[in-house]
Design a protein around this motif. Structure first.
Motif, PDB file in Angstrom:
ATOM      1  N   ALA A  83     -30.583 -19.785  58.183  1.00  0.00           N
ATOM      2  CA  ALA A  83     -30.647 -18.774  56.967  1.00  0.00           C
ATOM      3  C   ALA A  83     -30.161 -17.521  57.143  1.00  0.00           C
ATOM      4  CB  ALA A  83     -32.031 -18.991  56.609  1.00  0.00           C
ATOM      5  N   ASP A  84     -30.402 -16.954  58.501  1.00  0.00           N
ATOM      6  CA  ASP A  84     -30.142 -15.604  58.599  1.00  0.00           C
ATOM      7  C   ASP A  84     -28.735 -15.241  59.475  1.00  0.00           C
ATOM      8  OD1 ASP A  84     -32.737 -14.734  57.876  1.00  0.00           O
ATOM      9  OD2 ASP A  84     -33.662 -14.975  59.428  1.00  0.00           O
ATOM     10  N   TYR A  85     -28.373 -16.307  59.591  1.00  0.00           N
ATOM     11  CA  TYR A  85     -26.647 -16.118  60.279  1.00  0.00           C
ATOM     12  C   TYR A  85     -25.730 -15.445  59.405  1.00  0.00           C
ATOM     13  CZ  TYR A  85     -22.571 -17.240  63.025  1.00  0.00           C
ATOM     14  OH  TYR A  85     -21.621 -17.200  63.613  1.00  0.00           O
ATOM     15  N   VAL A  86     -25.135 -14.762  59.783  1.00  0.00           N
ATOM     16  CA  VAL A  86     -23.954 -13.895  58.710  1.00  0.00           C
ATOM     17  C   VAL A  86     -22.829 -14.574  58.592  1.00  0.00           C
ATOM     18  CG1 VAL A  86     -22.700 -11.814  58.600  1.00  0.00           C
ATOM     19  CG2 VAL A  86     -25.094 -11.661  59.634  1.00  0.00           C
ATOM     20  N   ASN A 126     -19.473 -13.620  64.701  1.00  0.00           N
ATOM     21  CA  ASN A 126     -20.082 -14.171  63.349  1.00  0.00           C
ATOM     22  C   ASN A 126     -18.911 -15.275  62.868  1.00  0.00           C
ATOM     23  OD1 ASN A 126     -22.602 -13.025  63.302  1.00  0.00           O
ATOM     24  ND2 ASN A 126     -21.597 -10.999  62.658  1.00  0.00           N
ATOM     25  N   GLY A 127     -18.636 -16.027  63.780  1.00  0.00           N
ATOM     26  CA  GLY A 127     -17.795 -16.971  63.309  1.00  0.00           C
ATOM     27  C   GLY A 127     -18.054 -18.336  62.476  1.00  0.00           C
ATOM     28  N   SER A 128     -17.355 -19.191  61.979  1.00  0.00           N
ATOM     29  CA  SER A 128     -17.909 -20.151  61.113  1.00  0.00           C
ATOM     30  C   SER A 128     -18.666 -21.212  62.133  1.00  0.00           C
ATOM     31  CB  SER A 128     -16.983 -20.612  59.977  1.00  0.00           C
ATOM     32  OG  SER A 128     -15.839 -21.132  60.763  1.00  0.00           O
ATOM     33  N   ILE A 129     -19.622 -21.770  61.642  1.00  0.00           N
ATOM     34  CA  ILE A 129     -20.274 -22.857  62.611  1.00  0.00           C
ATOM     35  C   ILE A 129     -20.327 -24.222  61.566  1.00  0.00           C
ATOM     36  CG2 ILE A 129     -22.361 -23.639  63.515  1.00  0.00           C
ATOM     37  CD1 ILE A 129     -23.197 -20.579  63.946  1.00  0.00           C
TER      38      ILE A 129
END
Length: 116
Positions: free
Chosen positions: A54-57, A26-29
């Motif tokens: 929207a659902d990405y942690v 769940n790293g930043s994108i």
């Protein structure tokens, strides 16, 4: 798929951009979208990106690189919530690099402005 090869960003590995620093899924994108006169498409593209993320942690930032557009591409992107960077020289590599230069994500994703 385009990936940055700097030690701070990402490494192309098995067809995906994978972090050198972290095994966290769940790293930043940073989603980077170079755009030249894409006023007719950028809204739908951003809608798709925001919906998909929207659902990405992890954290997601969306950067539109206005590559010297003569229409309202940059204004539309800003109004819809994207960070807008201006690149005055019409060249896709320069636009991608301008976006990557301001990106803070651990992973870089490059999309075309008419991707929906």
């Amino acid at each position: 798929m385009w990936c940055s090869f700097s030690s701070q960003k990402a490494l192309f590995e098995d067809g995906y951009c994978a972090s050198r620093k972290s095994t966290d899924n769940n790293g930043s994108i940073s989603v980077i979208i170079p755009a030249f006169n894409e006023a007719n498409y950028i809204g739908k593209t951003l809608e798709s990106v925001f919906q998909a993320s929207a659902d990405y942690v992890g954290a997601v930032e969306v950067i539109v690189v206005d590559n010297n557009s003569t229409d309202e591409t940059g204004e539309i992107a800003e109004r819809l919530g994207a960070t807008v960077v201006f690149e005055p020289e019409n060249q896709i590599a320069r636009a991608r690099n301008a976006g990557a230069g301001v990106a803070s994500g651990e992973y870089l994703i490059f999309l075309d402005a008419d991707t929906t």
